[in-house]
Design a protein around this motif. Sequence first.
Motif, short mmCIF file in Angstrom:
data_model
loop_
_atom_site.label_atom_id
_atom_site.label_comp_id
_atom_site.label_asym_id
_atom_site.label_seq_id
_atom_site.Cartn_x
_atom_site.Cartn_y
_atom_site.Cartn_z
N GLY A 193 42.16 -28.76 76.54
CA GLY A 193 41.10 -29.21 76.85
C GLY A 193 40.32 -28.02 77.42
N ILE A 194 39.80 -28.39 78.57
CA ILE A 194 39.13 -26.74 78.95
C ILE A 194 39.65 -25.77 79.55
N GLY A 195 41.15 -25.81 79.15
CA GLY A 195 41.22 -24.58 79.47
C GLY A 195 41.17 -23.57 79.12
N LEU A 228 48.34 -16.77 84.84
CA LEU A 228 47.27 -17.00 85.39
C LEU A 228 47.66 -17.96 84.71
N LYS A 229 47.69 -19.49 84.99
CA LYS A 229 47.88 -20.68 84.39
C LYS A 229 46.80 -21.64 83.86
N ALA A 230 46.04 -22.27 82.94
CA ALA A 230 45.15 -23.22 82.72
C ALA A 230 45.53 -23.94 82.57
N PRO A 231 44.68 -25.36 82.52
CA PRO A 231 45.65 -26.75 82.72
C PRO A 231 46.14 -27.03 81.40
N VAL A 232 47.58 -27.97 81.32
CA VAL A 232 48.02 -28.17 80.33
C VAL A 232 48.10 -29.48 80.36
N THR A 233 47.91 -30.54 79.24
CA THR A 233 47.50 -31.72 78.89
C THR A 233 48.95 -32.29 79.37
N PHE A 279 49.42 -18.66 88.94
CA PHE A 279 48.46 -19.14 89.56
C PHE A 279 48.05 -20.16 88.49
N GLU A 280 47.34 -21.33 89.33
CA GLU A 280 46.48 -21.67 87.89
C GLU A 280 45.92 -22.85 88.96
N PRO A 281 44.69 -23.42 88.54
CA PRO A 281 43.97 -24.75 89.37
C PRO A 281 44.43 -26.28 89.84
N VAL A 282 44.61 -26.88 90.63
CA VAL A 282 44.81 -28.61 90.88
C VAL A 282 44.45 -29.02 89.67
N HIS A 283 42.83 -29.05 88.76
CA HIS A 283 42.44 -29.44 88.27
C HIS A 283 43.33 -29.71 86.64
N GLY A 284 43.70 -31.37 86.23
CA GLY A 284 43.60 -30.85 84.69
C GLY A 284 43.30 -30.81 83.93
N SER A 285 43.02 -30.53 82.54
CA SER A 285 42.88 -29.96 80.84
C SER A 285 41.33 -30.08 80.69
N ALA A 286 40.76 -31.89 81.92
CA ALA A 286 39.46 -32.45 81.68
C ALA A 286 39.39 -32.50 80.05
N PRO A 287 39.52 -33.76 79.39
CA PRO A 287 40.10 -33.83 78.10
C PRO A 287 38.52 -34.38 78.48
N LYS A 341 30.65 -27.89 79.73
CA LYS A 341 30.35 -28.15 81.13
C LYS A 341 31.54 -28.03 82.30
N ALA A 342 32.25 -27.66 81.86
CA ALA A 342 33.66 -26.74 83.17
C ALA A 342 33.23 -26.39 83.99
N ASN A 343 33.65 -26.67 85.55
CA ASN A 343 33.39 -26.02 86.19
C ASN A 343 34.87 -24.67 86.29
N ALA A 346 27.71 -29.09 86.99
CA ALA A 346 27.15 -30.67 86.81
C ALA A 346 28.19 -31.27 87.29
N ASP A 347 29.56 -31.39 87.54
CA ASP A 347 30.53 -31.52 88.96
C ASP A 347 30.63 -31.87 89.98
N LEU A 348 29.35 -30.17 90.89
CA LEU A 348 28.38 -30.21 91.91
C LEU A 348 27.18 -30.52 92.14
P1 NAI Z 1 41.48 -33.59 85.60
O1 NAI Z 1 41.60 -33.27 86.24
O2 NAI Z 1 41.78 -33.58 83.67
O3 NAI Z 1 39.66 -34.21 85.22
C1 NAI Z 1 39.72 -35.64 86.79
C2 NAI Z 1 38.17 -35.15 86.10
O4 NAI Z 1 37.63 -34.27 87.27
C3 NAI Z 1 37.56 -35.94 85.08
O5 NAI Z 1 36.57 -36.69 84.69
C4 NAI Z 1 37.11 -34.26 84.87
O6 NAI Z 1 36.01 -34.28 83.35
C5 NAI Z 1 37.13 -33.59 86.09
N1 NAI Z 1 37.03 -31.84 86.50
C6 NAI Z 1 38.70 -31.54 86.22
N2 NAI Z 1 38.10 -30.22 86.57
C7 NAI Z 1 37.04 -30.10 86.39
C8 NAI Z 1 36.60 -28.87 86.37
N3 NAI Z 1 37.26 -27.46 85.51
N4 NAI Z 1 35.45 -28.96 86.21
C9 NAI Z 1 34.81 -30.04 86.02
N5 NAI Z 1 35.11 -31.59 86.27
C10 NAI Z 1 36.49 -31.46 86.43
O7 NAI Z 1 42.87 -34.87 85.69
P2 NAI Z 1 42.70 -36.18 84.28
O8 NAI Z 1 42.17 -36.51 83.28
O9 NAI Z 1 44.23 -37.25 85.25
O10 NAI Z 1 44.16 -35.68 83.49
C11 NAI Z 1 43.79 -35.40 82.47
C12 NAI Z 1 45.30 -34.12 82.07
O11 NAI Z 1 45.49 -33.11 82.49
C13 NAI Z 1 46.60 -34.81 81.88
O12 NAI Z 1 47.45 -35.12 80.56
C14 NAI Z 1 47.06 -34.41 83.26
O13 NAI Z 1 48.43 -34.06 82.17
C15 NAI Z 1 46.93 -33.23 82.55
N6 NAI Z 1 46.83 -32.30 83.95
C16 NAI Z 1 47.34 -30.93 84.33
C17 NAI Z 1 47.53 -30.34 85.36
C18 NAI Z 1 47.82 -28.88 85.03
O14 NAI Z 1 47.70 -27.93 83.60
N7 NAI Z 1 48.37 -27.90 85.42
C19 NAI Z 1 46.93 -30.91 85.89
C20 NAI Z 1 46.74 -32.23 86.62
C21 NAI Z 1 46.12 -32.40 85.52
#
Ligand code: NAI
Length: 332
Positions: free
Chosen positions: A11-13, A65-70, A255-263, A270-272, A311-313
């Motif tokens: 994803g955005i990783g 250091l780890k980026a998100p994985v779907t 170490f990794e962000p809380v967010h996911g891969s934001a497909p 656009k990713a932050n 954009a997210d901010l």
């Molecule tokens: P997500 O965190 O990827 O996205 C949720 C929302 O936040 C989306 O609208 C996305 O565009 C936005 N967002 C997230 N990170 C952003 C960033 N850095 N900059 C700007 N906008 C950002 O959550 P979602 O959609 O539930 O999960 C997508 C995939 O990621 C799933 O397959 C999930 O399992 C996986 N995941 C992986 C994690 C990890 O690797 N540690 C943690 C959480 C989810």
Amino acid sequence: MRKITLINGDGIGPEICDSVVKIIKASGLEIDWDIQTAGADVISKEGVPLPERVLNSIKHNKVALKAPVTTPIGKGFRSVNVQLRKDLDLYANLRPCKNLPNVKTKFDNVDIVVVRENTEDLYAGIENQVDENTAESIKIITRGASERICKFAFDYAVKNGRKEVCVVTKANIMKLSDGLFLDSFRKVAENYPNISKREILVDNLCMQLVQNPSQFDVLVLPNLYGDIVSDLCAGLIGGLGVAQGANIGKDYAVFEPVHGSAPDIKGMDKANPTALLLSAIEMLKYIGEYFYAEKIEKALYKTLHSGIFTADLGGNASNSKFTDEIIKNLPQ
Ligand code: NAI
């Protein structure tokens, strides 16, 4: 030169990894990145989403250091993140949530550290299809894991000058499992006379967090509540784009962000990168590189102060523009 494993995710990783690697390099710190791929994309070549080589790399380098994985929802392979935490016994998930300069949120003075147990509870995903119309999920809580995470939370509080540790459960209903977690907290707490203790039920915590978050300091929670509450706390400080995290065990740390891969924004520039950058800053502190950690943090804060946001901010800077600005703002 220090070697560190870099899992660039999907994803955005890869985009946010490029930013962070560029910023660290521009700060003057030389790191030998051991780049390891994982997730859906490697299954076709290697048969599994988390090949042994990734684990071996972290075992060798000790830090990643780890980026998100779907992770596929409902079916498909088990989460790489969950497996990594389990295989390396990364028992503590640390998520500091602190207001950032100039990032407008509903509350000021939010400075909460979420300490989440990372190895058991419902989140371990032990599930059973009992019959066609019934599924069960097994919640396992052990004294060993509960005492270990509570001790981690208190030690963190002592080391970082925090005043209070608050345990979060639903022990009024799950009297045995959450009751054991609470009992473990009480036992461990006896060894920390200088830290205040507080106990709260998870539903009440959620209400208090959205009304008056600055009353909380360090929170310690079983795995599933910790997962949910840390996203809530991320929302308090500006959303997932700025929420950092770390998975820490006795021997290794990832170490990794809380967010996911934001497909939804993959490949759009656009990713932050802030959440991954803040995670990297914590990683640098963890390996003792305080000088570079502070240098990069100053550059990030200066960039946010000057009103440049992705954009997210609510801003219009691309990931690349935001990254370039941080690099320009690095103190000489
Ligand atoms: P997500 O965190 O990827 O996205 C949720 C929302 O936040 C989306 O609208 C996305 O565009 C936005 N967002 C997230 N990170 C952003 C960033 N850095 N900059 C700007 N906008 C950002 O959550 P979602 O959609 O539930 O999960 C997508 C995939 O990621 C799933 O397959 C999930 O399992 C996986 N995941 C992986 C994690 C990890 O690797 N540690 C943690 C959480 C989810």
